[in-house]
Design a protein around this motif. Structure first.
Motif, PDB file in Angstrom:
ATOM      1  N   UNK A 108       3.243 -29.543  -2.457  1.00 25.40           N
ATOM      2  CA  UNK A 108       1.797 -29.552  -2.759  1.00 25.40           C
ATOM      3  C   UNK A 108       1.154 -30.125  -1.327  1.00 25.40           C
ATOM      4  N   UNK A 109       0.278 -29.550  -0.794  1.00 31.00           N
ATOM      5  CA  UNK A 109      -0.428 -29.740   0.244  1.00 31.00           C
ATOM      6  C   UNK A 109       0.202 -29.146   1.726  1.00 31.00           C
ATOM      7  N   UNK A 110       1.216 -28.457   1.364  1.00 28.52           N
ATOM      8  CA  UNK A 110       1.904 -27.900   2.364  1.00 28.52           C
ATOM      9  C   UNK A 110       1.183 -27.091   3.291  1.00 28.52           C
ATOM     10  N   UNK A 111       1.295 -26.786   4.454  1.00 33.11           N
ATOM     11  CA  UNK A 111       0.556 -26.012   5.650  1.00 33.11           C
ATOM     12  C   UNK A 111       1.491 -24.944   6.008  1.00 33.11           C
ATOM     13  N   UNK A 112       1.270 -23.604   5.675  1.00 31.40           N
ATOM     14  CA  UNK A 112       1.958 -22.498   6.179  1.00 31.40           C
ATOM     15  C   UNK A 112       1.536 -21.980   7.253  1.00 31.40           C
ATOM     16  N   UNK A 113       2.662 -21.721   8.278  1.00 29.25           N
ATOM     17  CA  UNK A 113       2.419 -21.127   9.608  1.00 29.25           C
ATOM     18  C   UNK A 113       1.861 -19.582   9.613  1.00 29.25           C
ATOM     19  N   UNK A 114       1.002 -19.248  10.164  1.00 32.91           N
ATOM     20  CA  UNK A 114       0.747 -17.750  10.378  1.00 32.91           C
ATOM     21  C   UNK A 114       1.066 -17.211  11.498  1.00 32.91           C
ATOM     22  N   UNK A 115       1.662 -16.263  11.613  1.00 32.05           N
ATOM     23  CA  UNK A 115       2.160 -15.517  12.897  1.00 32.05           C
ATOM     24  C   UNK A 115       1.617 -14.184  12.999  1.00 32.05           C
ATOM     25  N   UNK A 116       0.865 -13.997  14.137  1.00 34.33           N
ATOM     26  CA  UNK A 116       0.230 -12.492  14.124  1.00 34.33           C
ATOM     27  C   UNK A 116       1.088 -11.343  14.242  1.00 34.33           C
ATOM     28  N   UNK A 117       0.896 -10.433  13.964  1.00 32.66           N
ATOM     29  CA  UNK A 117       1.755  -9.323  13.986  1.00 32.66           C
ATOM     30  C   UNK A 117       2.156  -8.854  15.545  1.00 32.66           C
ATOM     31  N   UNK A 118       1.573  -9.249  16.317  1.00 35.49           N
ATOM     32  CA  UNK A 118       1.703  -8.685  17.952  1.00 35.49           C
ATOM     33  C   UNK A 118       2.815  -9.681  18.250  1.00 35.49           C
ATOM     34  N   UNK A 119       2.698 -11.063  17.851  1.00 38.62           N
ATOM     35  CA  UNK A 119       3.632 -11.925  18.182  1.00 38.62           C
ATOM     36  C   UNK A 119       5.094 -11.707  17.752  1.00 38.62           C
ATOM     37  N   UNK A 132      12.129 -19.005  20.472  1.00 37.27           N
ATOM     38  CA  UNK A 132      11.558 -20.202  19.819  1.00 37.27           C
ATOM     39  C   UNK A 132      10.800 -21.016  20.750  1.00 37.27           C
ATOM     40  N   UNK A 133      11.109 -21.436  21.920  1.00 41.33           N
ATOM     41  CA  UNK A 133      10.664 -22.301  22.852  1.00 41.33           C
ATOM     42  C   UNK A 133       9.370 -21.547  23.528  1.00 41.33           C
ATOM     43  N   UNK A 134       9.643 -20.190  23.781  1.00 39.58           N
ATOM     44  CA  UNK A 134       8.449 -19.327  24.471  1.00 39.58           C
ATOM     45  C   UNK A 134       7.067 -19.301  23.607  1.00 39.58           C
ATOM     46  N   UNK A 135       7.336 -19.066  22.291  1.00 43.47           N
ATOM     47  CA  UNK A 135       6.244 -18.911  21.583  1.00 43.47           C
ATOM     48  C   UNK A 135       5.894 -20.240  20.555  1.00 43.47           C
ATOM     49  N   UNK A 136       6.729 -21.225  20.728  1.00 38.18           N
ATOM     50  CA  UNK A 136       6.636 -22.330  19.997  1.00 38.18           C
ATOM     51  C   UNK A 136       6.670 -22.291  18.316  1.00 38.18           C
ATOM     52  N   UNK A 137       7.772 -21.542  18.206  1.00 40.24           N
ATOM     53  CA  UNK A 137       7.921 -21.479  16.579  1.00 40.24           C
ATOM     54  C   UNK A 137       8.967 -22.340  16.263  1.00 40.24           C
ATOM     55  N   UNK A 138       8.691 -23.300  15.375  1.00 39.13           N
ATOM     56  CA  UNK A 138       9.502 -24.536  14.884  1.00 39.13           C
ATOM     57  C   UNK A 138      10.869 -24.173  14.179  1.00 39.13           C
ATOM     58  N   UNK A 139      11.111 -22.797  13.778  1.00 42.21           N
ATOM     59  CA  UNK A 139      12.088 -22.394  12.867  1.00 42.21           C
ATOM     60  C   UNK A 139      12.945 -21.350  13.305  1.00 42.21           C
ATOM     61  N   UNK A 140      14.021 -21.314  13.820  1.00 43.45           N
ATOM     62  CA  UNK A 140      14.974 -20.217  14.214  1.00 43.45           C
ATOM     63  C   UNK A 140      14.980 -19.271  13.187  1.00 43.45           C
ATOM     64  N   UNK A 141      15.262 -19.568  11.896  1.00 47.07           N
ATOM     65  CA  UNK A 141      15.460 -18.859  10.724  1.00 47.07           C
ATOM     66  C   UNK A 141      14.401 -17.816  10.789  1.00 47.07           C
ATOM     67  N   UNK A 142      13.131 -18.288  11.086  1.00 50.00           N
ATOM     68  CA  UNK A 142      11.961 -17.334  10.914  1.00 50.00           C
ATOM     69  C   UNK A 142      12.177 -16.001  11.778  1.00 50.00           C
ATOM     70  N   UNK A 143      12.727 -16.224  13.029  1.00 52.11           N
ATOM     71  CA  UNK A 143      12.971 -14.948  13.963  1.00 52.11           C
ATOM     72  C   UNK A 143      13.857 -14.211  13.347  1.00 52.11           C
TER      73      UNK A 143
END
Length: 114
Positions: free
Chosen positions: A4-15, A34-45
Motif C-alpha cells: 500500500x502506497x508503493x510507487x511504481x517506476x515508469x520507463x519510457x518505451x524509447x529507454x 543499470x548504472x547508465x539509465x539509473x535503473x535500481x533493479x537488474x531483473x527489470x532489464x
C-alpha cells in the motif's frame, strides 16, 4: 507483491529500446545499463530482454489499462490472421464431428426403411 502506497517506476518505451540495443549490439552488461539509465533493479532489464525476444519491440509497450491501440499495425493484422486461421480449423473439425457422428445413425435408419 505490491504494498500500500508503493510507487511504481515508469520507463519510457524509447529507454527500453535503447537498453536492449546497448545490450545486443554493443555488448553492454546489465550492470552497466543499470548504472547508465539509473535503473535500481537488474531483473527489470532481464524482463525487457525476455519480452523483446518473444514479441519483438511490441513486447516492450506498456499494456496496462484498457488500451486497445497497437503500436505496430502489421503485428496486429498478423495476430488477427492467425486467429482466423485457427477458428477456420476449429470450425472444420467441428463440422466433421457433427456430420460424421450425427449422420451415420441417420443413414443406417434411412437404409432400413427403404
Amino acid at each position: 507483491m505490491a504494498r500500500k502506497g508503493q510507487k511504481f517506476n515508469f520507463y519510457p518505451h524509447e529507454m527500453k529500446v535503447e537498453a536492449i540495443r546497448l545490450h545486443l549490439e554493443e555488448g553492454w552488461t546489465y550492470r552497466r545499463i543499470m548504472e547508465h539509465f539509473g535503473i535500481p533493479d537488474r531483473h527489470r532489464i532481464k524482463v525487457w530482454m525476455k519480452k523483446y525476444k518473444q514479441l519483438g519491440e511490441f513486447g516492450l509497450t506498456d499494456k496496462r489499462g484498457n488500451r486497445e491501440e497497437y503500436v505496430d499495425q502489421d503485428r496486429y493484422v498478423q495476430k488477427l490472421k492467425r486467429e482466423n486461421a485457427m477458428l477456420k480449423k476449429c470450425l472444420k473439425i467441428w463440422m466433421q464431428e457433427v456430420y460424421g457422428v450425427n449422420t451415420k445413425p441417420l443413414r443406417k435408419q434411412l437404409r432400413r426403411t427403404m
